[in-house]
Every structure is written in structure tokens, then in C-alpha cells.
Design a protein around this motif. Structure first.
Motif, PDB file in Angstrom:
ATOM      1  N   LEU A  75       0.858  -1.186   0.000  1.00  0.00           N
ATOM      2  CA  LEU A  75       0.000   0.000   0.000  1.00  0.00           C
ATOM      3  C   LEU A  75       0.887   1.226   0.000  1.00  0.00           C
ATOM      4  N   ASN A  76       0.577   2.183  -0.870  1.00  0.00           N
ATOM      5  CA  ASN A  76       1.397   3.385  -0.969  1.00  0.00           C
ATOM      6  C   ASN A  76       0.494   4.578  -1.247  1.00  0.00           C
ATOM      7  N   GLN A  77       0.572   5.583  -0.385  1.00  0.00           N
ATOM      8  CA  GLN A  77      -0.224   6.795  -0.582  1.00  0.00           C
ATOM      9  C   GLN A  77       0.653   8.021  -0.398  1.00  0.00           C
ATOM     10  N   ILE A  78       0.485   8.977  -1.297  1.00  0.00           N
ATOM     11  CA  ILE A  78       1.158  10.274  -1.170  1.00  0.00           C
ATOM     12  C   ILE A  78       0.085  11.352  -1.171  1.00  0.00           C
ATOM     13  N   ASP A  79       0.104  12.164  -0.123  1.00  0.00           N
ATOM     14  CA  ASP A  79      -0.883  13.225   0.054  1.00  0.00           C
ATOM     15  C   ASP A  79      -0.148  14.557   0.188  1.00  0.00           C
ATOM     16  N   GLU A  80      -0.511  15.513  -0.661  1.00  0.00           N
ATOM     17  CA  GLU A  80       0.147  16.819  -0.657  1.00  0.00           C
ATOM     18  C   GLU A  80      -0.891  17.924  -0.535  1.00  0.00           C
ATOM     19  N   THR A  81      -0.686  18.784   0.442  1.00  0.00           N
ATOM     20  CA  THR A  81      -1.564  19.921   0.681  1.00  0.00           C
ATOM     21  C   THR A  81      -0.771  21.206   0.481  1.00  0.00           C
ATOM     22  N   ILE A  82      -1.331  22.149  -0.262  1.00  0.00           N
ATOM     23  CA  ILE A  82      -0.661  23.418  -0.550  1.00  0.00           C
ATOM     24  C   ILE A  82      -1.560  24.553  -0.092  1.00  0.00           C
ATOM     25  N   GLU A  83      -1.030  25.469   0.712  1.00  0.00           N
ATOM     26  CA  GLU A  83      -1.778  26.624   1.164  1.00  0.00           C
ATOM     27  C   GLU A  83      -0.991  27.889   0.867  1.00  0.00           C
ATOM     28  N   PRO A  84      -1.682  28.982   0.513  1.00  0.00           N
ATOM     29  CA  PRO A  84      -0.975  30.230   0.223  1.00  0.00           C
ATOM     30  C   PRO A  84      -0.454  30.899   1.489  1.00  0.00           C
ATOM     31  N   ARG A  85       0.639  31.601   1.341  1.00  0.00           N
ATOM     32  CA  ARG A  85       1.209  32.450   2.380  1.00  0.00           C
ATOM     33  C   ARG A  85       1.559  33.797   1.751  1.00  0.00           C
ATOM     34  N   ASP A  86       1.593  34.840   2.566  1.00  0.00           N
ATOM     35  CA  ASP A  86       1.971  36.183   2.090  1.00  0.00           C
ATOM     36  C   ASP A  86       1.145  36.593   0.876  1.00  0.00           C
ATOM     37  N   ASP A  87      -0.176  36.543   1.039  1.00  0.00           N
ATOM     38  CA  ASP A  87      -1.101  36.946  -0.032  1.00  0.00           C
ATOM     39  C   ASP A  87      -0.886  36.154  -1.319  1.00  0.00           C
ATOM     40  N   GLY A  88      -0.508  34.894  -1.173  1.00  0.00           N
ATOM     41  CA  GLY A  88      -0.370  34.027  -2.336  1.00  0.00           C
ATOM     42  C   GLY A  88       0.975  34.079  -3.013  1.00  0.00           C
ATOM     43  N   ARG A  89       1.905  34.880  -2.494  1.00  0.00           N
ATOM     44  CA  ARG A  89       3.224  34.974  -3.123  1.00  0.00           C
ATOM     45  C   ARG A  89       4.122  33.791  -2.737  1.00  0.00           C
ATOM     46  N   ARG A  90       3.810  33.162  -1.605  1.00  0.00           N
ATOM     47  CA  ARG A  90       4.574  32.020  -1.139  1.00  0.00           C
ATOM     48  C   ARG A  90       3.599  30.879  -0.842  1.00  0.00           C
ATOM     49  N   SER A  91       4.166  29.707  -0.559  1.00  0.00           N
ATOM     50  CA  SER A  91       3.331  28.538  -0.286  1.00  0.00           C
ATOM     51  C   SER A  91       3.827  27.795   0.949  1.00  0.00           C
ATOM     52  N   TRP A  92       2.867  27.226   1.663  1.00  0.00           N
ATOM     53  CA  TRP A  92       3.133  26.238   2.701  1.00  0.00           C
ATOM     54  C   TRP A  92       2.703  24.892   2.150  1.00  0.00           C
ATOM     55  N   VAL A  93       3.565  23.890   2.302  1.00  0.00           N
ATOM     56  CA  VAL A  93       3.299  22.572   1.742  1.00  0.00           C
ATOM     57  C   VAL A  93       3.409  21.525   2.856  1.00  0.00           C
ATOM     58  N   ARG A  94       2.434  20.636   2.918  1.00  0.00           N
ATOM     59  CA  ARG A  94       2.514  19.465   3.783  1.00  0.00           C
ATOM     60  C   ARG A  94       2.504  18.234   2.890  1.00  0.00           C
ATOM     61  N   TYR A  95       3.526  17.398   3.072  1.00  0.00           N
ATOM     62  CA  TYR A  95       3.721  16.196   2.269  1.00  0.00           C
ATOM     63  C   TYR A  95       3.673  14.994   3.211  1.00  0.00           C
ATOM     64  N   VAL A  96       2.806  14.031   2.903  1.00  0.00           N
ATOM     65  CA  VAL A  96       2.689  12.845   3.741  1.00  0.00           C
ATOM     66  C   VAL A  96       2.748  11.602   2.854  1.00  0.00           C
ATOM     67  N   HIS A  97       3.743  10.768   3.104  1.00  0.00           N
ATOM     68  CA  HIS A  97       3.897   9.495   2.400  1.00  0.00           C
ATOM     69  C   HIS A  97       3.592   8.393   3.403  1.00  0.00           C
ATOM     70  N   SER A  98       2.616   7.574   3.097  1.00  0.00           N
ATOM     71  CA  SER A  98       2.220   6.527   4.036  1.00  0.00           C
ATOM     72  C   SER A  98       1.918   5.247   3.283  1.00  0.00           C
ATOM     73  N   GLY A  99       1.830   4.148   4.042  1.00  0.00           N
ATOM     74  CA  GLY A  99       1.529   2.863   3.418  1.00  0.00           C
ATOM     75  C   GLY A  99       1.921   1.718   4.310  1.00  0.00           C
ATOM     76  N   ILE A 100       2.268   0.600   3.678  1.00  0.00           N
ATOM     77  CA  ILE A 100       2.643  -0.611   4.399  1.00  0.00           C
ATOM     78  C   ILE A 100       3.905  -1.183   3.770  1.00  0.00           C
ATOM     79  N   PHE A 101       4.937  -1.378   4.584  1.00  0.00           N
ATOM     80  CA  PHE A 101       6.106  -2.159   4.186  1.00  0.00           C
ATOM     81  C   PHE A 101       5.903  -3.583   4.683  1.00  0.00           C
ATOM     82  N   VAL A 102       6.253  -4.547   3.862  1.00  0.00           N
ATOM     83  CA  VAL A 102       5.995  -5.937   4.237  1.00  0.00           C
ATOM     84  C   VAL A 102       7.264  -6.702   4.591  1.00  0.00           C
ATOM     85  N   GLU A 103       8.427  -6.095   4.405  1.00  0.00           N
ATOM     86  CA  GLU A 103       9.669  -6.771   4.775  1.00  0.00           C
ATOM     87  C   GLU A 103      10.752  -5.736   5.021  1.00  0.00           C
TER      88      GLU A 103
END
Length: 244
Positions: A75-103
């Protein structure tokens, strides 16, 4: 034994949300490898994933089960959230990689976590210095000898870097056929080296730490860039570096 994992990172960057979304979803090879997205919720994404969120330029989630070609994951999931900062001139990013390793859970998690930091750093370098420029992308591995425990130290020496050459240093690195590259060491630790020139991001991956060969990728933004030439030249450099 199967076990879940989660790797989460947050950062701010001098790029608009629209620029970040384009960098993540156009998949040209400007910072990672080329990827294709079917631009809609429920569409297909890289590695046969399904896009469970597609909300430009705010949220992107891709999910794949029974990951083809990667025996350590089911199982492999990548979730990315982007929010504006400084009136949209910059960005805040949250990156989450999740899943299941089996070995080999600890080794897989350690490698994925450290690679995540380097990949996201390269993303920030791309949007800051090269966003929107056409790119010639190449990626490849070194020879079998580069799996040795101390192999990655040889990469720094071959580039002409001193042991104490730190991130931010301007250097003349030794490339293929003795070519000197005016570069900034934009990333360096015992596992990875990143070089940034005026026209390229050159990345070195110490995957020998996880039992694999040393790897490289070249993201070349020059007007006359030739991906095949870069691959041939740098493969020769790696082979020479690890010649017996």
C-alpha cells in the motif's frame, strides 16, 4: 512482518500555490522523474495509482495498492496539501507518504525517510531556480562495486570535494572527462550530494547505505541539453570512480 509507516514533512517556499501545483503535477523531470497524471479525481497517477484527491492548486492524493515492482510495499499513498502564504506569493506545503512495508521495515523506512528530505529539497531548488524551463532528465545507477559500505565517500572525492565542504559552498567540481563544473553544493550529508549549476541540478544518491548501487540523476535545463549524452558521460564517470 507487515507494518504501516508514515513520513510527514512541512515546509514553506518562495513560489505561488499555482507554481507548486504545476511543479508537482506536470512531471517533466525537473526535480523528480517524469510522471503522468490524469487531471481529475478518480483519474490515474504514477505507478498505477488512483487520484483520490485532485483539487488544484490545493490538494493532491494518490493511492496505489499491491505496488507493482516494489515487493516491500502493498500500500502506498502520497498526500500533498498546498496553502498560500503572504497573499499568495509564497506557499506552505505538507507532504505525507504513508503505506505498508511488508519486509525489512527499519531499512525501508530509513531509506524512504532520508530520500524524502532530499527529493523535497530538490523540489524547492527547482521552483526557486528553474521553474517552467524545459528539461532533459536522466537517471541511472553505478556499477556493482558501488554497493560497498564506504562507496559514497568515493563520490565526494571524485567530485573533488573536501570532507568538510559544506552545503552552500561554491566549488569547481570534477565531472566527466575532467570537466570542471562551477557549482553550488546545495545539499550534502553522508547519504546524498546535490550540485546546482547555472543550468542543471545534479544529484548523487548513496543508496549503498541500503544495499543498492550508488545512483544519480541529472536535470539539465540548458538549451542544448541532451539526456542520452548526460547519461553516457556520467555513467562513465561512475564506472571510473568505482573501477577496481
Amino acid at each position: 512482518m507487515s507494518k504501516e509507516f508514515e513520513i510527514a514533512r512541512e515546509f514553506e517556499v518562495d513560489a505561488t500555490p499555482e507554481q507548486m501545483w504545476e511543479a508537482i503535477t506536470t512531471g517533466t523531470g525537473g526535480w523528480l522523474w517524469p510522471m503522468e497524471f490524469e487531471p481529475r479525481q478518480g483519474g490515474t497517477g504514477p505507478f498505477g495509482s488512483t487520484l483520490t484527491n485532485w483539487d488544484p492548486p490545493h490538494r493532491l492524493t494518490s493511492l496505489v495498492e499491491d505496488v507493482e515492482g516494489i515487493s516491500q510495499q502493498t500500500l502506498n499513498q502520497i498526500d500533498e496539501t498546498i496553502e498560500p502564504r503572504d497573499d499568495g506569493r509564497r506557499s506552505w506545503v505538507r507532504y505525507v507518504h504513508s503505506g505498508i512495508f511488508v519486509e525489512d521495515w527499519d531499512n525501508q523506512y530509513d531509506g524512504a525517510s532520508k530520500h524524502t528530505d532530499f527529493y523535497l529539497h530538490t523540489l524547492r531548488q527547482y521552483v526557486t531556480h528553474f521553474a517552467g524551463r524545459p528539461v532533459a532528465f536522466a537517471t541511472f545507477d553505478g556499477p556493482g562495486a558501488s554497493t560497498a559500505a564506504d562507496a559514497f565517500a568515493a563520490v565526494g572525492r571524485a567530485l573533488g570535494l573536501a570532507d568538510d565542504t559544506a552545503e552552500g559552498a561554491r566549488v569547481q567540481a570534477r565531472g566527466p572527462e575532467g570537466q570542471l563544473l562551477d557549482a553550488v553544493v546545495d545539499y550534502r550529508n553522508p547519504y546524498f550530494i546535490g550540485l546546482r549549476t547555472d543550468n542543471a541540478l545534479i544529484r548523487f544518491f548513496g543508496r549503498n547505505h541500503w544495499g543498492a548501487p550508488v545512483g544519480m540523476s541529472v536535470h539539465d535545463f540548458a538549451s542544448d541539453a541532451d539526456a542520452k549524452h548526460n547519461e553516457t558521460a556520467w555513467k562513465g564517470w561512475l564506472n571510473e570512480t568505482f573501477a577496481a
